[in-house]
Design a protein around this motif. Structure first.
Motif, PDB file in Angstrom:
ATOM      1  N   GLN A  79       1.141   4.335  -3.162  1.00 18.45           N
ATOM      2  CA  GLN A  79       0.729   4.796  -2.264  1.00 18.45           C
ATOM      3  C   GLN A  79       1.588   6.777  -2.898  1.00 18.45           C
ATOM      4  OE1 GLN A  79       0.532   5.977   1.785  1.00 18.45           O
ATOM      5  NE2 GLN A  79      -1.187   4.751   1.831  1.00 18.45           N
ATOM      6  N   ASP A 137      -3.861   8.370   1.824  1.00 16.01           N
ATOM      7  CA  ASP A 137      -3.044   8.617   2.561  1.00 16.01           C
ATOM      8  C   ASP A 137      -2.997   8.886   3.429  1.00 16.01           C
ATOM      9  OD1 ASP A 137      -1.013   9.328  -0.033  1.00 16.01           O
ATOM     10  OD2 ASP A 137      -2.383   7.634  -0.301  1.00 16.01           O
ATOM     11  N   ARG A 186      -1.800  11.284  -1.792  1.00 16.07           N
ATOM     12  CA  ARG A 186      -2.824  11.205  -2.603  1.00 16.07           C
ATOM     13  C   ARG A 186      -3.349  11.153  -4.265  1.00 16.07           C
ATOM     14  NH1 ARG A 186      -6.484  12.049   2.020  1.00 16.07           N
ATOM     15  NH2 ARG A 186      -5.558  11.736   3.390  1.00 16.07           N
ATOM     16  N   THR A 218      -2.417   1.914   4.464  1.00 14.58           N
ATOM     17  CA  THR A 218      -3.985   1.361   3.471  1.00 14.58           C
ATOM     18  C   THR A 218      -4.244   0.071   4.125  1.00 14.58           C
ATOM     19  OG1 THR A 218      -2.487   0.719   1.798  1.00 14.58           O
ATOM     20  CG2 THR A 218      -3.380   2.703   1.190  1.00 14.58           C
ATOM     21  N   LYS A 278      -7.947   5.193   2.847  1.00 15.35           N
ATOM     22  CA  LYS A 278      -7.706   4.582   1.486  1.00 15.35           C
ATOM     23  C   LYS A 278      -6.567   5.789   1.181  1.00 15.35           C
ATOM     24  CE  LYS A 278     -10.285   1.383  -0.713  1.00 15.35           C
ATOM     25  NZ  LYS A 278     -11.285   1.140  -1.844  1.00 15.35           N
ATOM     26  N   PRO A 333       4.969  10.444  -0.788  1.00 18.56           N
ATOM     27  CA  PRO A 333       5.078   9.587   0.453  1.00 18.56           C
ATOM     28  C   PRO A 333       6.150   9.375   1.444  1.00 18.56           C
ATOM     29  CG  PRO A 333       4.196   8.225  -1.438  1.00 18.56           C
ATOM     30  CD  PRO A 333       4.419   9.906  -1.689  1.00 18.56           C
ATOM     31  N   SER A 347       0.982  -1.028  -0.127  1.00 16.33           N
ATOM     32  CA  SER A 347       0.092   0.523  -0.322  1.00 16.33           C
ATOM     33  C   SER A 347       0.682   1.438   0.015  1.00 16.33           C
ATOM     34  CB  SER A 347      -0.959   0.067   1.287  1.00 16.33           C
ATOM     35  OG  SER A 347      -0.405   0.244   2.525  1.00 16.33           O
ATOM     36  N   HIS A 396      -4.184   6.918   8.654  1.00 18.26           N
ATOM     37  CA  HIS A 396      -5.201   7.680   7.329  1.00 18.26           C
ATOM     38  C   HIS A 396      -5.025   8.912   7.901  1.00 18.26           C
ATOM     39  CE1 HIS A 396      -4.864   4.526   4.580  1.00 18.26           C
ATOM     40  NE2 HIS A 396      -5.304   3.759   5.164  1.00 18.26           N
ATOM     41  N   PRO A 430       1.103   6.227  -7.369  1.00 18.10           N
ATOM     42  CA  PRO A 430      -0.901   5.887  -7.225  1.00 18.10           C
ATOM     43  C   PRO A 430      -0.940   4.825  -8.761  1.00 18.10           C
ATOM     44  CG  PRO A 430      -0.237   7.841  -6.699  1.00 18.10           C
ATOM     45  CD  PRO A 430       1.037   7.037  -6.888  1.00 18.10           C
TER      46      PRO A 430
END
Length: 876
Positions: free
Chosen positions: A100, A461, A509, A668, A459, A826, A96, A283, A103
């Motif tokens: 992130q 970020d 995101r 996530t 979901k 991220p 995940s 999150h 994407p």
DNA sequence: TTGAATGAAAC
DNA sequence: GTTTCATTCAA
């Protein structure tokens, strides 16, 4: 049989949810599992909600199905999937995160990156996963004595292999073993699991880990624990473990709140809440409602930590160390509260909050003074915080926002519960309030919509949420900061970090968010990424990937690198004060922590910028949480407690227990995994949380920020590169002016890349492929560094920072946007968070000595990178 | 349904 | 050594 079952399932699915119901069931069924894979998390989540509702309603169907499954499936074993190996665990945990960051990257690409990370991962860290995998496997094997990994013998699979079609899962039906040894628990699991899936939980989340729990329970043979690998709702089927820890926990919470409330609802709510909490924690919500929830959740989580700590302390008698940690946590919590309150009420609430804040500050001071009373004080603080801020102030709001309310309540109730045992009267009071809050939960449950939203948000970020909150805090801070210049300076630094985080979070995101400055380029660059990756993929497939790998991601990387650099540099500089960072981590610096706290308090009092500091800390706290730092902290604390208390020496047990690092943010993935906790050691937190622990274990598995890997990357790449070919190729331009060189590099890369495509250079299979992937990884992480030889990479970072600083540093503060714009937010965000930590520590130091270290210092850039690393290492 | 990775187990 | 399969999910 199977077919019939399947049909049933399908029919059920069709009837009940249509497709959905099946999914979960499917997952558990090896055969069906794949199908399930297809649906997205969101759907799953939704399903969960639905399931919850349905479960109660549908119980009968679920039972039938389950029963059928058990029978049909033959053996539960079939259902059982081979345990995940360390790498898979790692992938599951980090996928995940990777997604992130990238994407657009598909799972394959993500897998590559994960592989790179894995390769780079430190042995220690790897060992954690390996150990976990081993434990998991052992437990699994215990549960499924007859289990055979490859049914090769059974299944002619290979021979038939020609039909790759079905290859994967299904075949390995077990011989007769399935039912034979299956320890009762196992069956229960198998049976329950599906039920659970149907009913409450996400089968996906449950994952194979559930098996682990069962095995663990079985092995432990502790009736009490009765691991609830399955979820409570299954009570129907779950003969063996009628009451899973979670269930009990839920009951407790429900009882605490309102005995009247039907247990079922409570359970469901509790579970959901818990899950949501974890998710929220991770999150911290993009949307406002989510934010609130997330905050509250975080706050509660912190409280929980405190509570657990408090309990442990009593047990372990390591009061002081705990106190230190607790103190920090308190501060953090306070900061959170402030932010939360601010966020919620915004301006209106400010005054009240401030008052509260002051109170809390005073309390903190007391704490610092009176260590023994520390626990009580904490309680006071907590109470004060919750009572005043959350409850009184937020109460209405919370009620309105059932989501938030119930989550926090839930967590709190859990904590309160623990606390109660230890604490005398006050705790009770506390509990009640929470209990009240809890009451709301059922209603919350009744509202699936909110949950869905949350899930969706989840979901999103984590960083996004963090960012959002920090921003506000920062703003406020800035206003207050005006009081003291020096303080302001430091604060600004912190604030910047926060801003950066916020921005980062947002951008990541959506990835393509057009950031203000220089972002256009970024945007442009982004698309290339995919292309590049796809190209690389192709390359890898072809095996064309050369040792040279120059095919690095072209421009966008360079661009992103520039941005990243800009963002990183300042932070990194800030982070330089390694010691501070360490301080930030409570566990490591238990002793120091206290002084720090006191210092902080002092600062607060002395300086008019209390809020600013607190807010900063709060932001930092969030960041920590998001980053998982909090988890690590808590884990450390727990470790200390346990070590003192129980002294778990055994690796396995110790691992589980120790590993129960709180709820990790579990990014996530977190939402999905709700598995049960492990039974073994729950004494501390109470048997109630066994389930939680189980989940925790998985979630607790260290989640490393990309940054961590960056540094680590260096060595690995070398290995892979091995071939001299590589060394020569890498373009080395990195040092000079980044941008200009970047362009050049970009061109070079592009040209090379193309060239490679056309003519794959030496393609040795394995090395080539991996290498390519690594390069991608490296590129992604350190775009600028790509050009440089790997060896230089390490150096390059600092250097880059330095060089980059001149140009970009100035921009950094002002242009947080650039940061956000970077596609690889991220990583950056993570970096920021670390930096934020360092900054906070620095702030404290500054206050102490009042020396403000210029953030933009070039001199210490090198340390910067290390600091984060250290942190990560320490955490883990 | 495939694939992308790693690792464990069964061949 | 080779093959299977564990997770994940876009393609």
């Amino acid at each position: 049989m199977k077919g019939s079952n399947r049909n049933k399932d399908h029919s059920a699915e069709g009837e009940g949810t249509g497709k959905r119901p099946k999914r979960k069931c499917l997952q558990w069924h090896p055969l069906l599992a794949k199908k399930l894979l297809d649906f997205s998390e969101e759907e799953e989540e939704e399903d969960e909600e639905e399931d919850i509702d349905k479960v109660q309603l549908l119980g009968a169907d679920g039972l039938e199905q389950d029963a059928g499954e058990t029978e049909d499936d033959e053996s539960p074993e079939q259902r059982a999937r081979r345990p995940m190996n360390a790498f898979l665990l790692f992938c599951k945990r980090h996928r995940s995160l990777v997604r992130q960051e990238h994407p657009r990257l598909d799972n394959r690409g993500a897998t590559k990156i994960l592989a790179d990370w894995w390769a780079v991962l430190d042995p220690k860290e790897k060992q954690k996963y390996t150990d976990m995998a081993k434990e998991y496997k052992d437990a699994f094997m215990k549960a499924n004595p007859g289990y055979k990994w490859c049914p090769t013998t059974n299944k002619p699979v290979k021979s038939p292999a020609p039909t790759t079609v079905n290859p994967r899962k299904k075949l390995w039906a077990f011989p007769s073993d399935s039912s034979r040894d299956l320890p009762s628990p196992k069956k229960a699991k198998t049976e329950e699991m599906p039920q659970l899936n149907f009913g409450m939980a996400d089968p996906t989340q449950m994952g194979g880990l559930s098996m682990l729990l069962l095995a663990g329970e079985h092995a432990l043979g502790t009736p009490e624990i009765s691991s609830g690998a399955c979820r409570p709702d299954v009570s129907e089927s779950s003969e063996l473990r009628q009451k899973s820890p979670l269930f009990q926990f839920a009951e407790i919470s429900s009882s605490t709140s309102h005995p009247d409330v039907p247990s079922k609802q409570c359970q469901a709510s509790a579970l959901f809440q818990f899950a949501e909490i974890s998710s929220n924690t991770s999150h911290l919500g993009g949307a406002e409602p989510v934010k609130r929830c997330g905050k509250s959740a975080l706050f509660q989580l912190a409280e929980m930590c405190l509570a657990s700590e408090g309990v442990k302390m009593e047990e372990s008698k390591l009061i002081r160390a705990k106190e230190l940690d607790g103190g920090r946590i308190k501060e953090l919590e306070k900061g959170k509260e402030e932010r939360d309150t601010k966020m919620e009420k915004t301006d209106e609430a400010r005054l009240q909050k401030e008052a509260e804040f002051e109170k809390s500050a005073k309390e903190n001071v007391r704490d610092s003074k009176e260590i023994r009373n520390f626990e009580e004080l904490r309680m006071d603080d907590i109470i004060g915080i919750k009572m005043e801020a959350p409850k009184e102030i937020k109460k209405e709001e919370l009620e309105e926002d059932q989501k938030c309310g119930h989550f926090p309540d839930f967590s709190y109730s859990a904590s309160s519960k623990i606390i109660i045992s230890d604490v005398p009267s006050r705790k009770d009071h506390i509990c009640h309030p929470h209990g009240i809050m809890i009451i709301e939960d059922p209603t919350a449950l009744s509202k699936p919509e909110k949950l869905k939203k949350k899930k969706k948000k989840n979901k999103m970020d984590r960083h996004g949420n963090d960012k959002s909150t920090p921003k506000k805090a920062c703003k406020k801070r800035q206003s207050s900061e005006s009081d003291i210049e020096s303080v302001m300076y430091t604060i600004e630094a912190v604030a910047k970090g926060d801003w950066g985080i916020e921005k980062l979070g947002d951008t990541p995101r959506k990835k393509a968010r057009p950031s203000s400055s220089g972002k256009g380029s970024i945007l442009d660059a982004k698309p290339p990424k995919k292309k590049v990756r796809s190209r690389e993929k192709k390359m890898s497939k072809e095996k064309s990937s050369d040792p040279t790998k120059e095919s690095r991601p072209p421009d966008f990387i360079s661009i992103s690198a520039s941005k990243n650099i800009s963002g990183e540099v300042p932070e990194g500089i800030k982070a330089e004060p390694l010691t501070p960072t360490e301080d930030a981590l409570p566990p490591t610096l238990s002793g120091q922590a206290k002084p720090e706290d006191s210092d902080c308090h002092r600062k607060i009092e002395t300086c008019g910028s209390r809020k600013s500091e607190r807010s900063c800390k709060g932001a930092l706290y969030k960041t920590l949480v998001s980053e998982g730092m909090l988890t690590s902290l808590r884990a450390n604390v727990d470790r200390g407690k346990r070590s003192s208390g129980k002294g778990n020496s055994s690796d396995h047990e110790g691992c589980w227990n120790e590993e129960s690092w709180a709820f990790s943010q579990s990014g996530t993935s977190g939402s999905k995994k709700f598995k049960k906790t492990k039974p073994k050691e729950d004494s501390v937190l109470g048997s109630t949380k066994l389930d939680e622990e189980f989940e925790k274990k998985f979630n607790s598995l260290p989640q490393y920020s990309p940054v961590t890997f960056d540094r680590k990357c260096v060595p690995v790449p070398r290995k892979k590169k091995k071939t001299g070919n590589m060394s020569a190729e890498p373009t080395k331009t990195s040092k000079g002016p980044f941008q200009s060189q970047k362009k050049n590099l970009f061109h070079k890369i592009v040209s090379k890349y193309k060239h490679k495509k056309e003519k794959p250079n030496v393609p040795e299979k394995g090395s080539g492929d991996k290498w390519s992937s690594k390069q991608l990884f490296l590129d992604a992480i350190h775009p600028t560094e790509d050009d440089k030889p790997r060896e230089q990479l390490q150096r390059s970072l600092p250097k880059v920072i330095e060089t980059g600083c001149s140009d970009e540093c100035s921009h950094n503060r002002e242009a947080a946007e650039t940061r956000s714009s970077t596609p690889e937010m991220p990583a950056v965000s993570a970096f920021f968070s670390l930096a934020a930590l360092a900054e906070v520590a620095a702030m404290e130091n500054v206050h102490r000595g009042q020396r403000s270290t210029p953030l933009t210092h070039d001199g210490q850039p090198k340390e910067m990178p290390q600091a984060p690393v250290l942190i990560s290492c320490a955490d883990q």
